[in-house]
Enzyme design. Sequence first.
Site, short mmCIF file in Angstrom:
data_model
loop_
_atom_site.label_atom_id
_atom_site.label_comp_id
_atom_site.label_asym_id
_atom_site.label_seq_id
_atom_site.Cartn_x
_atom_site.Cartn_y
_atom_site.Cartn_z
N SER A 23 15.88 77.23 41.72
CA SER A 23 15.46 77.59 40.35
C SER A 23 14.77 78.93 40.27
CB SER A 23 14.54 76.53 39.74
OG SER A 23 15.18 75.30 39.70
N LEU A 24 15.08 79.84 41.18
CA LEU A 24 14.46 81.17 41.09
C LEU A 24 15.27 82.10 40.20
CD1 LEU A 24 13.17 81.97 44.69
CD2 LEU A 24 11.84 81.32 42.69
N LEU A 28 21.14 84.23 37.32
CA LEU A 28 20.82 85.26 36.33
C LEU A 28 20.71 86.62 36.99
CD1 LEU A 28 18.20 83.63 33.97
CD2 LEU A 28 20.38 84.64 33.33
N GLU A 148 27.51 84.86 44.90
CA GLU A 148 26.25 84.12 44.97
C GLU A 148 26.44 82.86 45.79
OE1 GLU A 148 24.85 82.71 41.14
OE2 GLU A 148 23.33 81.48 42.12
N ASP A 155 19.18 75.11 53.96
CA ASP A 155 19.92 73.88 53.63
C ASP A 155 21.03 73.70 54.66
OD1 ASP A 155 18.45 73.89 51.33
OD2 ASP A 155 20.10 74.50 50.00
N GLU A 157 23.90 72.11 54.40
CA GLU A 157 25.25 72.32 53.86
C GLU A 157 25.61 73.78 53.69
OE1 GLU A 157 22.92 70.58 52.07
OE2 GLU A 157 23.87 68.97 50.91
N CYS A 388 33.21 69.12 19.75
CA CYS A 388 33.97 68.19 20.59
C CYS A 388 33.64 66.75 20.21
CB CYS A 388 33.73 68.49 22.06
SG CYS A 388 35.13 67.98 23.06
N HIS A 525 35.06 73.91 22.57
CA HIS A 525 33.66 74.29 22.87
C HIS A 525 33.45 75.78 22.62
CE1 HIS A 525 32.18 70.57 24.75
NE2 HIS A 525 33.43 70.40 25.13
N GLU A 527 30.86 77.39 22.34
CA GLU A 527 29.69 77.96 23.06
C GLU A 527 30.10 78.69 24.33
OE1 GLU A 527 30.42 74.77 22.72
OE2 GLU A 527 29.67 73.50 24.33
#
Length: 552
Positions: A23-24, A28, A148, A155, A157, A388, A525, A527
């Site tokens: 979550s860093l 983005l 990315e 981790d 995996e 939808c 959709h 969006e």
Amino acid sequence: MKKEIRPTNKTKFIFITGGVLSSLGKGLAAAAIGALLESRGLSITFQKLDPYINVDPGTMNPFQHGEVYVTDDGAETDLDLGHYERYTSAVLGQKNNYTSGRIYHTVITKERRGEYLGGTVQVIPHVTDEIKKAILQLDGDYDVAIIEIGGTIGDIEGLPFIEAIRQFRLDVGKENSIFIHVTWVPFIKTACEFKTKPTQHSVKELLAIGIQPDILLCRTEKQLTRELKEKISLFCNVPTDAVITAQDVKSIYEVPLCFNREGLDDKILKLLNVWTGSPKLEAWQELVYRIQHPTSKVIIAIIGKYVDLTESYKSLHEALVHGGVANDAHVELRYVSAEDLENQDAETLLAGCHGILVPGGFGQRGVEGKVRAINYAREKKVPFFGICLGMQLAVVEYARNVLGWKDADSNEFSLETAHPVIYLMKEWFDYRTNKLQVRDETSEMGGTLRLGAYPCRMIKDTFAWEAYGKEEALERHRHRYEFNPKFREELEAKGLVISGVSPDNTLVEIVEIKDHPWYLGCQFHPEFKSRPMAPHPLFREFIKAALGHSSK
Ligand code: GLN
């Protein structure tokens, strides 16, 4: 084998890893780097490599994984691809998102076919070669590919991916690939100090696998001082000017400008030995200015199942922000639980909202609450946008309460109803694969959805026509059920307006009603196609109508 995976040396590669914790905002950061490079005239593309074992995120619970982002070519992908497409003009698809599951699936299929000629199949080189091949699919057509790696360094995996990119740099050379590591520099309030230890540990972990980062993107609350950058530089073996502050910002659209101020794009291009003009960032500056200086505010209720997790509605959230920007309005989102609407008063729960949006969804939970919200929006003339499942339930609501078919329903929720206004189409022609798709209620979940971009033709003198201002648009789909043509005539006779259809007029794509400030449901959709610099017309018009309602 080696020949197959040799690069063309036309494309430069940027690999982004993350450290310390998740979550860093790695996704983005990748998107913002793409925006900066594009603003300098470079052609770019992206890839997300996800270490989990699922073959794709399509079957994953949005509670755990966040939204499933759908591309034009019908790939069900990680939500980071949404950031990449929103920040740049990149058009992404199947080849831009790989999971460990997908890689292993290929390796195991090859092994079963005997393609390894009896050799022992191993992580190195077989799995890593397959990963490198996936990366090399981007080679040749773009100036820069930004890749990315999902998850956090350390981790289990993630190891084959990290090993593959380590080898990759060896294959393509230093000038053609760089490593950017996104890390965390916490500010400890009690000590009134930044702490660099987590970053040091994370870089050590990377070094242990053989990767020396070229640039560190340090997520912080405040700007890092020169001294701190020097300290990080010393401990992590990265030059001071490659220690970049990635400070918290109010709007995610400020990130490219912040990175540019820190000199990140200059640094990247220098390392990759690419020469370009200076970045053209006027559009980003204007966007941020408009976000920071709204002239009005609207409150939009989102009636959802995943009300506690806004990650599940990432693109929707952003599209509403874009719709706000188009109207110079700040959009405040109010997530209303569909289940609460089943046993509490709609009037109370929706009081003060200027627009009601029922988003897409799967499964029975909360469906009746959504129908109540739609009924409220229709009767009280509150601007309504159904997407939808939201569109399908608008048809159900209309059939039940205007046509008086009390048992009307979608076959997703009732197989017994005499009025399945939304049904499972057993056969349809998939123009992208040029194949007739066949399915029934017993078909497997994966592979039976209508996925990706399909054309929609607008009908004149409708909200849809007014919004789009053109006859046809390509919109992205992800659903199994459809408007049932058997009931089309009767519904239309009683005032349901069909304002968007497939070019052959067999599929209903948009419905609306008259005598309402704005009431529209679409089967696709929208969006997924909204961009900050090019807000989607339906979101623009919905927010405009909500603004009109707020001034009443
Ligand atoms: N559950 C509905 C269908 O499968 C709607 C899907 C959605 O909203 N994405 O048709």
